[in-house]
Scaffold this active site. Sequence first.
Site, PDB file in Angstrom:
ATOM      1  N   HIS A 110       0.843  -1.209   0.000  1.00  0.00           N
ATOM      2  CA  HIS A 110       0.000   0.000   0.000  1.00  0.00           C
ATOM      3  C   HIS A 110       0.877   1.259   0.000  1.00  0.00           C
ATOM      4  O   HIS A 110       0.552   2.253  -0.647  1.00  0.00           O
ATOM      5  CB  HIS A 110      -0.894   0.032   1.244  1.00  0.00           C
ATOM      6  CG  HIS A 110      -1.868  -1.106   1.342  1.00  0.00           C
ATOM      7  ND1 HIS A 110      -1.768  -2.089   2.284  1.00  0.00           N
ATOM      8  CD2 HIS A 110      -2.967  -1.403   0.610  1.00  0.00           C
ATOM      9  CE1 HIS A 110      -2.774  -2.945   2.153  1.00  0.00           C
ATOM     10  NE2 HIS A 110      -3.507  -2.563   1.137  1.00  0.00           N
ATOM     11  N   LYS A 154      -0.901  -6.483  -8.230  1.00  0.00           N
ATOM     12  CA  LYS A 154      -1.145  -7.774  -7.559  1.00  0.00           C
ATOM     13  C   LYS A 154      -2.564  -8.269  -7.833  1.00  0.00           C
ATOM     14  O   LYS A 154      -2.795  -9.448  -8.027  1.00  0.00           O
ATOM     15  CB  LYS A 154      -0.932  -7.637  -6.046  1.00  0.00           C
ATOM     16  CG  LYS A 154      -0.903  -8.975  -5.340  1.00  0.00           C
ATOM     17  CD  LYS A 154      -1.285  -8.869  -3.900  1.00  0.00           C
ATOM     18  CE  LYS A 154      -2.772  -8.757  -3.797  1.00  0.00           C
ATOM     19  NZ  LYS A 154      -3.282  -8.601  -2.441  1.00  0.00           N
ATOM     20  N   LEU A 163       3.094  -9.262  -0.921  1.00  0.00           N
ATOM     21  CA  LEU A 163       2.498  -8.761   0.324  1.00  0.00           C
ATOM     22  C   LEU A 163       0.992  -8.668   0.153  1.00  0.00           C
ATOM     23  O   LEU A 163       0.502  -8.291  -0.907  1.00  0.00           O
ATOM     24  CB  LEU A 163       3.073  -7.380   0.664  1.00  0.00           C
ATOM     25  CG  LEU A 163       4.575  -7.282   0.881  1.00  0.00           C
ATOM     26  CD1 LEU A 163       4.941  -5.892   1.404  1.00  0.00           C
ATOM     27  CD2 LEU A 163       5.088  -8.347   1.840  1.00  0.00           C
ATOM     28  N   SER A 165      -2.806  -8.280   2.822  1.00  0.00           N
ATOM     29  CA  SER A 165      -3.380  -8.257   4.174  1.00  0.00           C
ATOM     30  C   SER A 165      -3.734  -9.667   4.625  1.00  0.00           C
ATOM     31  O   SER A 165      -3.596 -10.014   5.800  1.00  0.00           O
ATOM     32  CB  SER A 165      -4.648  -7.411   4.202  1.00  0.00           C
ATOM     33  OG  SER A 165      -4.368  -6.129   3.725  1.00  0.00           O
TER      34      SER A 165
HETATM   35  N1  LIG Z   1       1.903  -6.426  -2.564  1.00  0.00           N
HETATM   36  C1  LIG Z   1       1.287  -5.409  -3.164  1.00  0.00           C
HETATM   37  N2  LIG Z   1       1.965  -4.639  -4.034  1.00  0.00           N
HETATM   38  C2  LIG Z   1       1.349  -3.608  -4.680  1.00  0.00           C
HETATM   39  N3  LIG Z   1       0.068  -3.255  -4.475  1.00  0.00           N
HETATM   40  C3  LIG Z   1      -0.646  -3.981  -3.599  1.00  0.00           C
HETATM   41  C4  LIG Z   1      -0.078  -5.093  -2.905  1.00  0.00           C
HETATM   42  N4  LIG Z   1      -1.027  -5.621  -2.100  1.00  0.00           N
HETATM   43  C5  LIG Z   1      -2.145  -4.893  -2.302  1.00  0.00           C
HETATM   44  N5  LIG Z   1      -1.916  -3.918  -3.192  1.00  0.00           N
HETATM   45  C6  LIG Z   1      -2.902  -2.954  -3.700  1.00  0.00           C
HETATM   46  O1  LIG Z   1      -3.395  -2.158  -2.658  1.00  0.00           O
HETATM   47  C7  LIG Z   1      -4.732  -1.769  -2.943  1.00  0.00           C
HETATM   48  C8  LIG Z   1      -5.588  -2.072  -1.769  1.00  0.00           C
HETATM   49  O2  LIG Z   1      -5.605  -3.478  -1.582  1.00  0.00           O
HETATM   50  P1  LIG Z   1      -6.160  -4.188  -0.294  1.00  0.00           P
HETATM   51  O3  LIG Z   1      -6.426  -3.168   0.762  1.00  0.00           O
HETATM   52  O4  LIG Z   1      -7.207  -5.156  -0.656  1.00  0.00           O
HETATM   53  O5  LIG Z   1      -4.876  -4.961   0.220  1.00  0.00           O
HETATM   54  P2  LIG Z   1      -4.466  -6.431   0.023  1.00  0.00           P
HETATM   55  O6  LIG Z   1      -3.208  -6.618   0.741  1.00  0.00           O
HETATM   56  O7  LIG Z   1      -4.556  -6.752  -1.430  1.00  0.00           O
HETATM   57  O8  LIG Z   1      -5.566  -7.190   0.813  1.00  0.00           O
HETATM   58  P3  LIG Z   1      -6.269  -8.534   0.473  1.00  0.00           P
HETATM   59  O9  LIG Z   1      -5.615  -9.528   1.345  1.00  0.00           O
HETATM   60  O10 LIG Z   1      -7.661  -8.174   0.818  1.00  0.00           O
HETATM   61  O11 LIG Z   1      -6.138  -8.848  -0.985  1.00  0.00           O
HETATM   62  C9  LIG Z   1      -5.148  -2.544  -4.213  1.00  0.00           C
HETATM   63  O12 LIG Z   1      -5.005  -1.691  -5.334  1.00  0.00           O
HETATM   64  C10 LIG Z   1      -4.142  -3.661  -4.238  1.00  0.00           C
HETATM   65  O13 LIG Z   1      -3.901  -4.167  -5.539  1.00  0.00           O
HETATM   66  N1  BAL Z   2      -7.353  -6.786  -2.801  1.00  0.00           N
HETATM   67  C1  BAL Z   2      -8.577  -7.291  -3.353  1.00  0.00           C
HETATM   68  C2  BAL Z   2      -9.726  -7.099  -2.456  1.00  0.00           C
HETATM   69  C3  BAL Z   2     -10.389  -8.357  -2.032  1.00  0.00           C
HETATM   70  O1  BAL Z   2      -9.739  -9.421  -2.046  1.00  0.00           O
HETATM   71  O2  BAL Z   2     -11.552  -8.322  -1.651  1.00  0.00           O
END
Ligand SMILES: Nc1ncnc2c1ncn2[C@@H]1O[C@H](COP(=O)(O)OP(=O)(O)OP(=O)(O)O)[C@@H](O)[C@H]1O
Ligand code: BAL
Length: 287
Positions: free
Chosen positions: A37, A151, A186, A188
Amino acid sequence: MLIIETLPLLRQHIRRLHQEGKRIALVPTMGNLHDGHMKLVDEAKTRADVVVVSIFVNPMQFDRPDDLVRYPRTLQDDCEKLNKRKVDFVFAPAPADIYPQGTEGQTYVDVPGLSTMLEGASRPGHFRGVSTIVSKLFNLVQPDIACFGEKDYQQLQLIRKMVADMGYDIEIVGVPTVRAKDGLALSSRNGYLTADERKIAPALSKVMNDIAEKLQASASDEEELIAIAAQEINDAGLRADDIQIRDADTLEALSAKSQRAVILMAAWLGQARLIDNKVVELAHQAG
Ligand SMILES: Nc1ncnc2c1ncn2[C@@H]1O[C@H](COP(=O)(O)OP(=O)(O)OP(=O)(O)O)[C@@H](O)[C@H]1O
Ligand code: BAL
Ligand SMILES: CC(C)(CO)[C@@H](O)C(=O)[O-]
């Protein structure tokens, strides 16, 4: 840094920023922020005068109620990280402010084709929820640019199409995936992994990179590559869910016209469904 929770206050600030001629960047997130993020935030900062990060765990995009309930909510930590990064505004609305009548009767935006294939088939309704909330955030924040991670490859393609189809005057910036040293993208949801699961999780990107090399080296049989990859993922202790090799531009099956392929990986590991992807330039004619 200002934390805004209500729509009227957000509108007031956005109106003022536009009057001052400020260029606004939006970084939509669901919180529980990590270095991926932060890369989006850094990218946004280089391209705009003001950065707005939204933090909203969007109920409309969760196909499984248990996934929504346990999704990590860490607003205070997130705001501390964003404050250190010198973000200007955090927009963290409550679900009742975004969906006053609930999600059922909510007017929606749906991107045909892209919303129901691949991840959309595994997670019914997910992409309708994503395009609807992103559209709503675009209307509320009225950004000049918005940053999304590569991602979530299909999500990025979906948003690009929504912006083109609906005539949004917003530049969509795709940001390369940030990885841990061992290659794991990475996310969440990595927080759901136990210590032992975390050790085997990098197998997902390792197997993906192996297929990428094979795909680049010769006109390999995609079905065979996918079968081998699924076997390797399962042997490593994950559970292959969906592995696909598609045209990187259309997300349809590869054809003789395809110039780039994308390898899309999804696998279960304990409580986490992990995803990853890699784009491969095709030297040969596919199909
Ligand atoms: N490792 C990463 N590198 C670059 N961008 C990322 C990465 N992880 C998430 N993002 C981007 O951050 C933004 C918010 O994503 P989000 O809050 O869903 O996080 P996440 O880590 O992808 O969570 P989840 O586990 O829900 O997929 C999205 O545009 C997502 O593609
Ligand atoms: N980062 C994508 C959001 C989702 O899994 O719901
Ligand atoms: C873009 C997004 C913030 C919409 O809720 C979400 O899908 C995500 O975090 O990738």
